[in-house]
Design an enzyme around this catalytic site. Sequence first.
Site, PDB file in Angstrom:
ATOM      1  N   LYS A 160      33.709 -70.205 -16.341  1.00  0.00           N
ATOM      2  CA  LYS A 160      32.887 -69.750 -15.232  1.00  0.00           C
ATOM      3  C   LYS A 160      33.520 -68.539 -14.551  1.00  0.00           C
ATOM      4  CE  LYS A 160      29.633 -72.704 -15.635  1.00  0.00           C
ATOM      5  NZ  LYS A 160      28.270 -72.266 -15.961  1.00  0.00           N
ATOM      6  N   ASP A 209      30.415 -66.901 -17.845  1.00  0.00           N
ATOM      7  CA  ASP A 209      29.095 -67.267 -17.316  1.00  0.00           C
ATOM      8  C   ASP A 209      29.156 -67.205 -15.798  1.00  0.00           C
ATOM      9  OD1 ASP A 209      26.668 -68.385 -16.639  1.00  0.00           O
ATOM     10  OD2 ASP A 209      27.008 -70.301 -17.638  1.00  0.00           O
ATOM     11  N   GLU A 262      27.148 -64.453 -19.879  1.00  0.00           N
ATOM     12  CA  GLU A 262      25.945 -65.263 -19.681  1.00  0.00           C
ATOM     13  C   GLU A 262      25.440 -65.180 -18.250  1.00  0.00           C
ATOM     14  OE1 GLU A 262      24.861 -70.008 -20.190  1.00  0.00           O
ATOM     15  OE2 GLU A 262      26.225 -69.023 -21.612  1.00  0.00           O
ATOM     16  N   GLU A 303      18.285 -69.674 -19.909  1.00  0.00           N
ATOM     17  CA  GLU A 303      18.192 -71.085 -19.518  1.00  0.00           C
ATOM     18  C   GLU A 303      17.204 -71.275 -18.367  1.00  0.00           C
ATOM     19  OE1 GLU A 303      21.517 -72.713 -16.711  1.00  0.00           O
ATOM     20  OE2 GLU A 303      22.505 -71.365 -18.114  1.00  0.00           O
ATOM     21  N   ASP A 329      16.792 -73.832 -23.148  1.00  0.00           N
ATOM     22  CA  ASP A 329      17.195 -75.233 -23.075  1.00  0.00           C
ATOM     23  C   ASP A 329      16.048 -76.067 -23.621  1.00  0.00           C
ATOM     24  OD1 ASP A 329      17.558 -77.980 -22.011  1.00  0.00           O
ATOM     25  OD2 ASP A 329      19.312 -77.095 -21.055  1.00  0.00           O
ATOM     26  N   HIS A 372      20.982 -73.410 -24.701  1.00  0.00           N
ATOM     27  CA  HIS A 372      21.678 -73.996 -23.554  1.00  0.00           C
ATOM     28  C   HIS A 372      21.543 -75.506 -23.641  1.00  0.00           C
ATOM     29  CE1 HIS A 372      21.678 -75.605 -19.365  1.00  0.00           C
ATOM     30  NE2 HIS A 372      22.682 -74.761 -19.216  1.00  0.00           N
ATOM     31  N   GLU A 411      26.267 -75.378 -27.501  1.00  0.00           N
ATOM     32  CA  GLU A 411      26.980 -75.632 -26.254  1.00  0.00           C
ATOM     33  C   GLU A 411      27.382 -77.105 -26.169  1.00  0.00           C
ATOM     34  OE1 GLU A 411      26.850 -74.470 -21.567  1.00  0.00           O
ATOM     35  OE2 GLU A 411      24.952 -74.437 -22.676  1.00  0.00           O
TER      36      GLU A 411
END
Length: 382
Positions: free
Chosen positions: A166, A194, A220, A246, A269, A296, A329
Amino acid sequence: MKIKSIESFVLSDKLDESFYFSQWEYSERRICIVKVTSDTGHVGWGEGYGPATVIKAGIELLTPFLIGQNPLETETIWSTMYRRTLDYARRGVLVASISAIDVALWDLKGKIMDLPVHLLLGGKKRDFITPYATGMYYNHCNDLEAKLVNEAKQYVDMGFEVMKMKVGLGIKQDVEYVKKVREAIGPNIKLAIDSNHAYNLREAIQLSNAVEKYDIAWFEEPISPENYEQYAELRSKTTIPISGGECEYLRFGFQTLLKANCVDIVQPDICASGGLTEAKRIAVLASVYGVELIPHTWGTGIAISAALHFVSNLDVMPGRLKTPNCLLEYDRTENALREELTSTDMVMKDGKIKISDKPGLGFELNEDAVYKYALDQTVLKA
């Protein structure tokens, strides 16, 4: 053959330790799962990604229109759900309700026909998938940098070849954390970042330029999913591949994303963007635009299993003698629902996951875990 019943459950588990990222802090994991039963006694399970109680309400809204339909007619049922919600839910959480039911129907179809879902999707194009570790969230510790570095090293020790961390706490801090993680894992492990759309365009360009030297696999959700033109501009100003999707729904949303040249990697997703039925269409659309697809995935073993079967069926565009790894993922944050709800032979070994040939999505569901974590305790066994 008919759909006899559709039941939905909201499951919740309090975390031992809260975690946060650029947007919010979480102290629990909560998910909505759905059970579809046919009049033959076969059962399929699905789940939706998003606010669980709202997804459950959407499932309950759709249920009366689906009871009595043939569960093998997944596209016909999908069309019914789509048309019933089109006037007021072209995007967003009701699509997640559709997704949950659709995933359950594919699982149910596989069990009825005694075939794995990947075969129903058209067949496996690969036996093994490369999972990437999603982790390195933040918590309230005394030394966050050390925590991130130690976690990254653990993923390397587990055999992961790719991981995602992150960012989004501020450019200066992000750059330092990325630098330390890259130093810790070495040059041979792929590292993605991300930000969960934490930055504006100027900041995203600045961060991209600052971390390019650390060989970032992709960036991301660098900016808001609303700003399609800015995504395209960011792509022109960095060598880092840009990913997103996503927050997109249905093939129509992904057409907007792709037509605007927003991303190098598209990330639907399955449990939010329309289920396996719609994910197949999104995959075709991505191939038309020549864009890589990495779904995702966030939730329980139901979502992971659906994504594994889906990725095993993806075309590789362009084809070549040595096929590149297809990624999945693989969330590593604390989640008892993920660990206890399902069991499967699709587990990581030597950095890969072998696709199951068992019927349906290839997992066994532990109904005791449903009763253990159900938010509404009226679902408890008699």
